[in-house]
Design a protein around this motif. Structure first.
Motif, short mmCIF file in Angstrom:
data_model
loop_
_atom_site.label_atom_id
_atom_site.label_comp_id
_atom_site.label_asym_id
_atom_site.label_seq_id
_atom_site.Cartn_x
_atom_site.Cartn_y
_atom_site.Cartn_z
N ASP A 74 -10.49 4.88 -3.22
CA ASP A 74 -9.33 4.05 -2.90
C ASP A 74 -8.37 3.91 -4.07
O ASP A 74 -7.69 2.89 -4.21
CB ASP A 74 -9.78 2.66 -2.42
N TYR B 8 3.66 12.68 4.16
CA TYR B 8 3.34 11.74 3.08
C TYR B 8 2.89 12.48 1.82
O TYR B 8 2.42 13.62 1.87
CB TYR B 8 2.22 10.79 3.52
N MET C 126 -4.77 8.22 8.64
CA MET C 126 -3.78 8.85 7.77
C MET C 126 -2.52 9.12 8.58
O MET C 126 -2.57 9.36 9.78
CB MET C 126 -4.32 10.16 7.21
N GLU D 199 -8.78 3.94 6.82
CA GLU D 199 -7.73 3.76 7.81
C GLU D 199 -7.13 5.11 8.20
O GLU D 199 -7.30 6.11 7.49
CB GLU D 199 -6.64 2.82 7.26
N TYR E 188 -3.26 6.39 -2.18
CA TYR E 188 -2.95 6.03 -0.80
C TYR E 188 -1.79 6.90 -0.30
O TYR E 188 -0.95 7.36 -1.10
CB TYR E 188 -2.60 4.55 -0.68
N CYS F 288 1.73 7.79 1.10
CA CYS F 288 3.04 7.14 1.02
C CYS F 288 4.05 7.99 1.78
O CYS F 288 4.26 9.17 1.45
CB CYS F 288 3.47 6.99 -0.44
N TRP G 103 -2.43 0.35 2.38
CA TRP G 103 -3.41 1.25 3.02
C TRP G 103 -4.72 1.24 2.25
O TRP G 103 -4.74 1.18 1.02
CB TRP G 103 -2.83 2.67 3.06
N ARG G 104 -5.84 1.31 2.99
CA ARG G 104 -7.16 1.37 2.38
C ARG G 104 -7.96 2.53 2.97
O ARG G 104 -7.74 2.92 4.12
CB ARG G 104 -7.92 0.05 2.58
N CYS H 57 3.86 1.18 0.66
CA CYS H 57 2.73 1.72 1.43
C CYS H 57 1.37 1.38 0.82
O CYS H 57 0.34 1.88 1.28
CB CYS H 57 2.86 3.24 1.55
N SER H 58 1.36 0.55 -0.22
CA SER H 58 0.13 0.35 -0.99
C SER H 58 -0.93 -0.47 -0.28
O SER H 58 -2.07 -0.58 -0.76
CB SER H 58 0.45 -0.30 -2.34
#
Length: 341
Positions: A100, A162, A156, A154, A103, A105, A150-151, A147-148
């Motif tokens: 993680d 991106y 894509m 999740e 991520y 973007c 996101w983990r 967009c940060s």
């Protein structure tokens, strides 16, 4: 598996990018890197940084190799080609995703400029002329973190829409540069979360250069001071990998009379053009040597060096090389000072 090579001696590298012709500014940096490497009896690698595929010129790799040979710069082993190393880059990207630390973007450049509350368009500072410490400013608009959230785990976004962006550690950073001295950075205001892939999924420069340097056991990186801020991005990746970074030396750029880095507006300073005109490589090497170390009181005069051939110039520079003596000032190149054939 990416792992640090156990080096039995120092390892340095030359890393031309085949996005165009190599010019006088490139030559000066390459020559300083060469003299430093040979002064410490280091292995000197040649790496072709060709992952920026949209901008790569098909003729530029061979021309860069010929330019280096013309200047008398000898490297060790076969060239390392970045586009042949994509599996190694992907290995690290997979690890970063699972941890993680990156991520997806989907933001465009315009999105970022619009969302950022305080964009910066400042040029990286020149190396200081004294031993004063330096704090770097942002060289681009800081990414605002859109967009940060996101983990890992999740969904894509759609493929090709991106880039992957590295989550920075916000703790203040610093490193000691051979030329600039102690350099400081506050990551949240100077670099922000940064891309480690392009939207096509290909590894970006910041990630590829770290993977390559670790894999080759590189111990010293010599490059232009326009990359001073980028060093902090790369150090973020080194810290994530718990790998020791190399020693850095950011060489002041060659600029035109307007203070801006060499470009077509300053005249044709391509090395290939000088070769075609019949300019002797000793002329270029002598200019680079004097601009880098000519302030030394013991440096031979032009009369004394008039008969030096290419080998003599290199031998002399290698014998007297000392980072503490390298000029910290940017070099101004005037077209009227050009090298006639």
């Amino acid at each position: 598996m990416l792992s640090q090579t156990t080096a039995t001696k120092s390892v340095c590298r030359l890393a031309p990018s085949p996005t165009g012709a190599q010019h006088l500014g490139n030559a000066r940096t390459f020559l300083i890197a060469y003299w430093s490497a040979r002064a410490q009896n280091a292995r000197l690698l040649l790496r072709i940084e060709d992952i920026d595929s949209p901008r790569v010129k098909p003729w530029a790799t061979q021309q860069a190799i010929e330019d280096l040979a013309w200047l008398g710069i000898e490297h060790d082993g076969s060239p390392i080609i970045q586009t042949q190393r994509t599996e190694l880059y992907q290995e690290l990207l997979d690890r970063l995703l699972a941890d993680d630390r990156v991520y997806p973007c989907t933001c465009s450049r315009k999105d970022i400029e619009t969302a950022a509350s305080a964009p910066h368009e400042q040029r990286p500072p020149s190396a200081p002329s004294s031993d004063a410490e330096l704090t770097v400013d942002a060289e681009t608009t800081i990414y605002p973190g859109t967009c940060s959230g996101w983990r890992f785990g999740e969904a894509m976004p759609e493929e090709g829409s991106y880039c992957l962006r590295f989550r920075i550690d916000p703790a203040p950073m610093s490193f000691d540069d051979q030329i600039a001295g102690r350099v400081h950075c506050v990551p949240t205001t100077a670099i922000g979360d940064f891309p480690v892939t392009r939207k096509e999924g290909v590894a970006a420069y910041q990630l590829a250069v770290v993977v390559d340097d670790i894999d080759a056991g590189v111990t010293e990186v010599v490059r232009g001071d326009d990359l001073l801020v980028s060093t902090f991005r790369q150090l973020q990746i080194y810290h994530y990998l718990d790998a020791p970074p190399p020693t850095y030396a950011h060489v002041p750029l060659v600029v035109g009379e307007d203070g801006r880095r060499l470009a077509k507006r300053h005249g044709d300073t391509r090395l290939s053009q000088y070769r075609e005109q019949g300019v002797a490589p000793e002329t270029i090497v002598a200019w680079a040597a004097r601009s880098a170390m000519g302030t030394q009181e013991t440096f031979p005069s032009q009369t004394e060096t008039a008969g030096w051939d290419l080998r003599r110039w290199h031998d002399e520079m290698i014998a007297r090389f000392d980072w503490s003596q390298i000029s910290r000032e940017r070099v101004c190149f005037n077209e009227s000072d050009g090298f006639g054939g």
